[in-house]
Scaffold this motif. Structure first.
Motif, short mmCIF file in Angstrom:
data_model
loop_
_atom_site.label_atom_id
_atom_site.label_comp_id
_atom_site.label_asym_id
_atom_site.label_seq_id
_atom_site.Cartn_x
_atom_site.Cartn_y
_atom_site.Cartn_z
N LEU A 1 0.81 -1.21 0.00
CA LEU A 1 0.00 0.00 0.00
C LEU A 1 0.84 1.27 0.00
O LEU A 1 0.38 2.32 -0.41
CB LEU A 1 -0.94 0.02 1.21
CG LEU A 1 -2.01 -1.05 1.22
CD1 LEU A 1 -2.90 -0.91 2.45
CD2 LEU A 1 -2.88 -0.95 -0.02
N ILE A 2 2.05 1.18 0.49
CA ILE A 2 2.93 2.34 0.53
C ILE A 2 3.97 2.17 -0.57
O ILE A 2 4.79 1.26 -0.51
CB ILE A 2 3.62 2.48 1.90
CG1 ILE A 2 2.57 2.64 2.99
CG2 ILE A 2 4.58 3.64 1.88
CD1 ILE A 2 3.12 2.65 4.38
N PRO A 3 3.93 3.01 -1.58
CA PRO A 3 4.89 2.85 -2.68
C PRO A 3 6.30 3.18 -2.18
O PRO A 3 6.48 3.96 -1.25
CB PRO A 3 4.43 3.86 -3.72
CG PRO A 3 3.64 4.87 -2.96
CD PRO A 3 3.04 4.14 -1.79
N PRO A 4 7.29 2.57 -2.79
CA PRO A 4 8.67 2.88 -2.38
C PRO A 4 9.00 4.33 -2.70
O PRO A 4 8.44 4.93 -3.62
CB PRO A 4 9.52 1.92 -3.22
CG PRO A 4 8.64 1.52 -4.36
CD PRO A 4 7.22 1.63 -3.88
N ALA A 5 9.88 4.89 -1.92
CA ALA A 5 10.30 6.27 -2.12
C ALA A 5 11.01 6.40 -3.47
O ALA A 5 11.74 5.51 -3.89
CB ALA A 5 11.22 6.72 -1.01
N ALA A 6 10.78 7.52 -4.12
CA ALA A 6 11.44 7.78 -5.39
C ALA A 6 12.93 7.97 -5.14
O ALA A 6 13.33 8.53 -4.13
CB ALA A 6 10.86 9.02 -6.03
N PRO A 7 13.75 7.48 -6.04
CA PRO A 7 15.19 7.67 -5.84
C PRO A 7 15.54 9.15 -5.86
O PRO A 7 15.01 9.91 -6.68
CB PRO A 7 15.83 6.94 -7.03
CG PRO A 7 14.75 6.80 -8.04
CD PRO A 7 13.45 6.82 -7.30
N SER A 8 16.38 9.55 -4.94
CA SER A 8 16.74 10.96 -4.88
C SER A 8 17.81 11.27 -5.92
O SER A 8 18.64 10.44 -6.25
CB SER A 8 17.25 11.31 -3.49
OG SER A 8 18.40 10.56 -3.20
#
Length: 124
Positions: free
Chosen positions: A37-44
């Protein structure tokens, strides 16, 4: 978790039925644990990128600089080499082309490279 039947759905539409909240909460917690349900954080993006244009054709260099400008990177060092067409073209591109709206400022670092500050990309 209980599978909903057609009669359960009819009861829910009428407001007479509510699913078992305990099993629903358990299912949601399980999905949260596995990250569904929680998408992975976008790469910085790195703070500063380095783009070396040695051995690039003029077209390849243009494409690479435009890609860098549109990537969201704010600062870059663009290495063109001390002589040649790219060293002469970059200032023209930075001031008088489709690239110019992406560039806030630029300055030569030495005889073969430029420091570039790109504008912040806004999504429409």
């Amino acid at each position: 978790m209980k599978q909903l039947t057609d009669s359960d759905i009819e009861k829910m539409a009428a407001g007479d039925f509510a699913p078992d909240l305990k099993s629903v909460n358990r299912s949601v917690r399980a999905q949260l644990r596995v990250g569904r349900l929680i998408p992975p954080a976008a790469p910085s993006l790195p703070k500063c990128m380095r783009l070396d244009l040695h051995h690039y054709t003029e077209e390849q260099a243009w494409d690479a600089i435009m890609e860098l400008a549109k990537s969201g990177v704010r600062d870059a060092i663009i290495i063109t080499g001390a002589s040649g067409i790219l060293h002469n073209r970059f200032p023209q591109w930075a001031c008088e082309s489709l690239l110019s709206p992406y560039i806030i400022s630029w300055s030569p670092i030495n005889n073969g490279s430029f420091s570039v500050k790109f504008a912040k990309i806004t999504s429409d």
